[in-house]
Design a protein around this motif. Structure first.
Motif, PDB file in Angstrom:
ATOM      1  N   ASP A 217      -0.562  19.531 -41.470  1.00  0.00           N
ATOM      2  CA  ASP A 217       0.749  20.130 -41.717  1.00  0.00           C
ATOM      3  C   ASP A 217       0.675  21.652 -41.764  1.00  0.00           C
ATOM      4  N   ALA A 218      -0.391  22.188 -42.326  1.00  0.00           N
ATOM      5  CA  ALA A 218      -0.548  23.641 -42.371  1.00  0.00           C
ATOM      6  C   ALA A 218      -0.631  24.229 -40.962  1.00  0.00           C
ATOM      7  N   ALA A 219      -1.256  23.487 -40.050  1.00  0.00           N
ATOM      8  CA  ALA A 219      -1.366  23.950 -38.666  1.00  0.00           C
ATOM      9  C   ALA A 219      -0.020  23.933 -37.949  1.00  0.00           C
ATOM     10  N   ASP A 220       0.963  23.208 -38.497  1.00  0.00           N
ATOM     11  CA  ASP A 220       2.266  23.071 -37.855  1.00  0.00           C
ATOM     12  C   ASP A 220       3.375  23.810 -38.591  1.00  0.00           C
ATOM     13  N   LEU A 221       3.027  24.793 -39.399  1.00  0.00           N
ATOM     14  CA  LEU A 221       4.044  25.487 -40.190  1.00  0.00           C
ATOM     15  C   LEU A 221       5.033  26.255 -39.321  1.00  0.00           C
ATOM     16  N   ASP A 222       4.667  26.558 -38.096  1.00  0.00           N
ATOM     17  CA  ASP A 222       5.583  27.282 -37.220  1.00  0.00           C
ATOM     18  C   ASP A 222       6.475  26.349 -36.414  1.00  0.00           C
ATOM     19  N   ARG A 223       6.377  25.047 -36.662  1.00  0.00           N
ATOM     20  CA  ARG A 223       7.179  24.077 -35.924  1.00  0.00           C
ATOM     21  C   ARG A 223       8.263  23.494 -36.821  1.00  0.00           C
ATOM     22  N   ARG A 224       9.417  23.219 -36.228  1.00  0.00           N
ATOM     23  CA  ARG A 224      10.514  22.599 -36.958  1.00  0.00           C
ATOM     24  C   ARG A 224      10.850  21.245 -36.354  1.00  0.00           C
ATOM     25  N   VAL A 225      11.317  20.354 -37.199  1.00  0.00           N
ATOM     26  CA  VAL A 225      11.899  19.110 -36.711  1.00  0.00           C
ATOM     27  C   VAL A 225      13.240  19.471 -36.087  1.00  0.00           C
ATOM     28  N   THR A 226      13.453  19.069 -34.842  1.00  0.00           N
ATOM     29  CA  THR A 226      14.636  19.509 -34.111  1.00  0.00           C
ATOM     30  C   THR A 226      15.786  18.499 -34.133  1.00  0.00           C
ATOM     31  N   CYS A 227      15.503  17.232 -34.464  1.00  0.00           N
ATOM     32  CA  CYS A 227      16.576  16.231 -34.463  1.00  0.00           C
ATOM     33  C   CYS A 227      17.389  16.331 -35.762  1.00  0.00           C
ATOM     34  N   PRO A 228      18.599  15.771 -35.782  1.00  0.00           N
ATOM     35  CA  PRO A 228      19.361  15.750 -37.034  1.00  0.00           C
ATOM     36  C   PRO A 228      18.558  15.085 -38.149  1.00  0.00           C
ATOM     37  N   THR A 229      18.554  15.715 -39.316  1.00  0.00           N
ATOM     38  CA  THR A 229      17.708  15.259 -40.422  1.00  0.00           C
ATOM     39  C   THR A 229      18.522  15.113 -41.694  1.00  0.00           C
ATOM     40  N   LEU A 230      18.349  13.953 -42.348  1.00  0.00           N
ATOM     41  CA  LEU A 230      18.983  13.685 -43.638  1.00  0.00           C
ATOM     42  C   LEU A 230      17.908  13.630 -44.712  1.00  0.00           C
ATOM     43  N   VAL A 231      18.121  14.380 -45.776  1.00  0.00           N
ATOM     44  CA  VAL A 231      17.221  14.360 -46.931  1.00  0.00           C
ATOM     45  C   VAL A 231      17.979  13.729 -48.097  1.00  0.00           C
ATOM     46  N   LEU A 232      17.533  12.557 -48.523  1.00  0.00           N
ATOM     47  CA  LEU A 232      18.065  11.898 -49.711  1.00  0.00           C
ATOM     48  C   LEU A 232      17.053  12.040 -50.836  1.00  0.00           C
ATOM     49  N   TYR A 233      17.533  12.243 -52.054  1.00  0.00           N
ATOM     50  CA  TYR A 233      16.597  12.399 -53.172  1.00  0.00           C
ATOM     51  C   TYR A 233      17.230  11.892 -54.456  1.00  0.00           C
ATOM     52  N   GLY A 234      16.398  11.297 -55.318  1.00  0.00           N
ATOM     53  CA  GLY A 234      16.876  10.771 -56.591  1.00  0.00           C
ATOM     54  C   GLY A 234      17.255  11.897 -57.536  1.00  0.00           C
ATOM     55  N   GLN A 235      18.494  11.923 -57.958  1.00  0.00           N
ATOM     56  CA  GLN A 235      18.969  13.045 -58.764  1.00  0.00           C
ATOM     57  C   GLN A 235      18.312  13.094 -60.143  1.00  0.00           C
ATOM     58  N   ASP A 236      17.764  11.959 -60.610  1.00  0.00           N
ATOM     59  CA  ASP A 236      17.108  11.933 -61.918  1.00  0.00           C
ATOM     60  C   ASP A 236      15.587  11.891 -61.814  1.00  0.00           C
ATOM     61  N   GLY A 237      15.053  11.978 -60.608  1.00  0.00           N
ATOM     62  CA  GLY A 237      13.620  11.839 -60.409  1.00  0.00           C
ATOM     63  C   GLY A 237      12.845  13.112 -60.673  1.00  0.00           C
ATOM     64  N   ALA A 238      11.532  12.965 -60.732  1.00  0.00           N
ATOM     65  CA  ALA A 238      10.662  14.109 -60.996  1.00  0.00           C
ATOM     66  C   ALA A 238      10.771  15.163 -59.910  1.00  0.00           C
ATOM     67  N   MET A 239      10.910  14.739 -58.650  1.00  0.00           N
ATOM     68  CA  MET A 239      10.986  15.703 -57.563  1.00  0.00           C
ATOM     69  C   MET A 239      12.190  16.619 -57.736  1.00  0.00           C
ATOM     70  N   ALA A 240      13.351  16.025 -58.042  1.00  0.00           N
ATOM     71  CA  ALA A 240      14.566  16.834 -58.203  1.00  0.00           C
ATOM     72  C   ALA A 240      14.494  17.712 -59.451  1.00  0.00           C
ATOM     73  N   ARG A 241      13.826  17.234 -60.507  1.00  0.00           N
ATOM     74  CA  ARG A 241      13.723  18.034 -61.728  1.00  0.00           C
ATOM     75  C   ARG A 241      12.829  19.251 -61.524  1.00  0.00           C
ATOM     76  N   LEU A 242      11.814  19.105 -60.683  1.00  0.00           N
ATOM     77  CA  LEU A 242      10.811  20.149 -60.542  1.00  0.00           C
ATOM     78  C   LEU A 242      11.061  21.093 -59.375  1.00  0.00           C
ATOM     79  N   LEU A 243      11.806  20.609 -58.356  1.00  0.00           N
ATOM     80  CA  LEU A 243      11.943  21.383 -57.130  1.00  0.00           C
ATOM     81  C   LEU A 243      13.372  21.315 -56.610  1.00  0.00           C
ATOM     82  N   ASP A 244      13.763  22.323 -55.867  1.00  0.00           N
ATOM     83  CA  ASP A 244      15.014  22.290 -55.116  1.00  0.00           C
ATOM     84  C   ASP A 244      14.703  21.588 -53.803  1.00  0.00           C
ATOM     85  N   VAL A 245      14.931  20.282 -53.763  1.00  0.00           N
ATOM     86  CA  VAL A 245      14.483  19.478 -52.623  1.00  0.00           C
ATOM     87  C   VAL A 245      15.115  19.940 -51.316  1.00  0.00           C
ATOM     88  N   PRO A 246      16.444  20.091 -51.216  1.00  0.00           N
ATOM     89  CA  PRO A 246      17.004  20.552 -49.929  1.00  0.00           C
ATOM     90  C   PRO A 246      16.437  21.894 -49.478  1.00  0.00           C
TER      91      PRO A 246
END
Length: 286
Positions: A217-246
Motif C-alpha cells: 500500500d505504501a508503494a501505491d500512495l500516488d494511486r487513487r481508486v477511480t471507480c465510484p466508492t462508498l464508505v460505510l462505517y459504524g457510527q458507534d464503533g472504535a474506528m469512528a470514535r478514533l478517526l474521521d473515516v471519510p
C-alpha cells in the motif's frame, strides 16, 4: 452452511455461492467470519444483482494457506478476480467488510478495469492505519499486533478457547452484544474459527498485513481508486470514535460517498436490513 461451490485458482480452493440475476456483485466477508455473514442481505440484493459471496483464502470453507506470504491482500484479491472472470464476470460491483474490505481496496488498485464500484465497510486504508498507529488505536485494535506475533504464540493461546477469544473480538471493536448476532450465523462462525488451520491462517492474515500489505500500500500512495466508492462505517464503533473515516479516504479515491451506520464495527450483522438498503441505494445511484 450449505455445501458451497468451489473454484481452484493460484493453488487455492475458493468456496463461494451464487444467487440472483442481473449485474454481478461480489461480497467479501471479514475477520473472524465467513461468507455466511451476507446471507440475511442476499435475498434482497439478489432481486437486482447476481450476488457472489465467497470465503477468502484462509477462512470458512476455502483453503488454509500455511505460509504468511500466501495470505496477502494482493493474493486474496487475485483469487476473487479469477473467480469472477471464470463465472463470466470480467467486471463487477464489489463490496467488503473488514478484511474483505481491505482485499476489495487492493482489488480496485490492482485490477481497476474489473471493478465497476467499490464499497468498503468500517475500515480506513491499511497503510494509514499502520503508519498512524497511535496508543489509542493500538489499544482498540490490539489484535492487529497480537495476531501478528510469531507462530505459534497467538495460535496456542487462542486454541485453548477459540469461542472466548473470537466472541470477544465480535464485541470488542465497537458497541455490540452477542444477542445482536443471528444465532445460526454465530454457530457457523464458531464452527469455522474452532479449526486450528483456520486460526493459523487468520493469524497469517495479520502477519501479512505488517510484513507485506503495508509495503504494497505504501508503494501505491500516488494511486487513487477511480471507480465510484462508498464508505460505510459504524457510527458507534472504535474506528469512528478514533478517526474521521471519510476524511481518511478523501485522498485515496476519486469519487467518494460516505455514510455512518447504526452500531459498531459489525453493523452488517447488527443491522443487515439497513446495510442492504445503504448498499442498494448507492448501487442504484450509479
Amino acid at each position: 452452511m450449505s455445501a458451497p461451490q468451489t473454484f481452484n485458482t493460484n493453488s487455492q480452493t475458493i468456496a463461494y455461492e451464487v444467487t440472483g440475476t442481473g449485474p454481478p456483485l461480489l461480497l467479501l466477508h471479514g475477520f473472524p467470519q465467513t461468507r455466511a455473514m451476507w446471507r440475511p442481505m442476499v435475498p434482497g440484493l439478489a432481486e437486482q444483482f447476481t450476488v457472489v459471496s465467497a470465503d477468502l483464502r484462509g477462512y470458512g470453507d476455502s483453503t488454509k494457506p500455511t505460509s504468511v506470504q500466501d495470505m496477502s491482500f494482493r493474493l486474496m484479491g487475485a483469487d476473487m478476480v479469477n473467480l469472477m472472470t471464470a463465472l463470466g464476470h470480467p467486471h463487477f460491483h464489489l463490496a467488503g467488510h473488514d478484511r474483505g474490505a481491505r482485499t476489495a481496496h487492493r482489488i480496485a488498485l490492482d485490477h481497476p478495469n474489473a471493478v465497476d464500484s467499490l464499497t468498503v465497510m468500517d475500515i480506513v486504508p491499511t497503510e494509514y492505519l499502520l503508519s498512524n498507529m497511535t496508543t489509542r488505536i493500538a489499544q482498540a485494535y490490539y489484535h492487529w499486533l497480537f495476531l501478528a506475533q510469531p507462530y505459534p504464540f497467538p495460535e496456542t493461546l487462542i486454541g485453548h478457547d477459540p469461542d472466548a477469544y473470537f466472541e470477544r473480538c465480535l464485541l470488542g471493536f465497537g458497541k455490540a452484544s452477542l444477542d445482536q448476532f443471528d444465532p445460526h450465523l454465530l454457530t457457523l462462525y464458531r464452527t469455522a474459527w474452532r479449526r486450528p488451520d483456520t486460526i493459523r491462517a487468520m493469524c497469517h492474515d495479520y502477519r501479512a498485513a505488517l510484513e507485506i500489505d503495508w509495503g504494497d500500500d505504501a508503494a501505491d500512495l500516488d494511486r487513487r481508486v477511480t471507480c465510484p466508492t462508498l464508505v460505510l462505517y459504524g457510527q458507534d464503533g472504535a474506528m469512528a470514535r478514533l478517526l474521521d473515516v471519510p476524511a481518511r479516504w478523501a485522498d485515496r479515491v476519486s469519487n467518494l460517498t460516505s455514510k455512518p451506520m447504526p452500531g459498531g464495527h459489525f453493523f452488517p450483522d447488527q443491522v443487515p436490513t439497513e446495510t442492504q438498503g445503504a448498499l442498494l441505494e448507492f448501487l442504484k445511484s450509479l
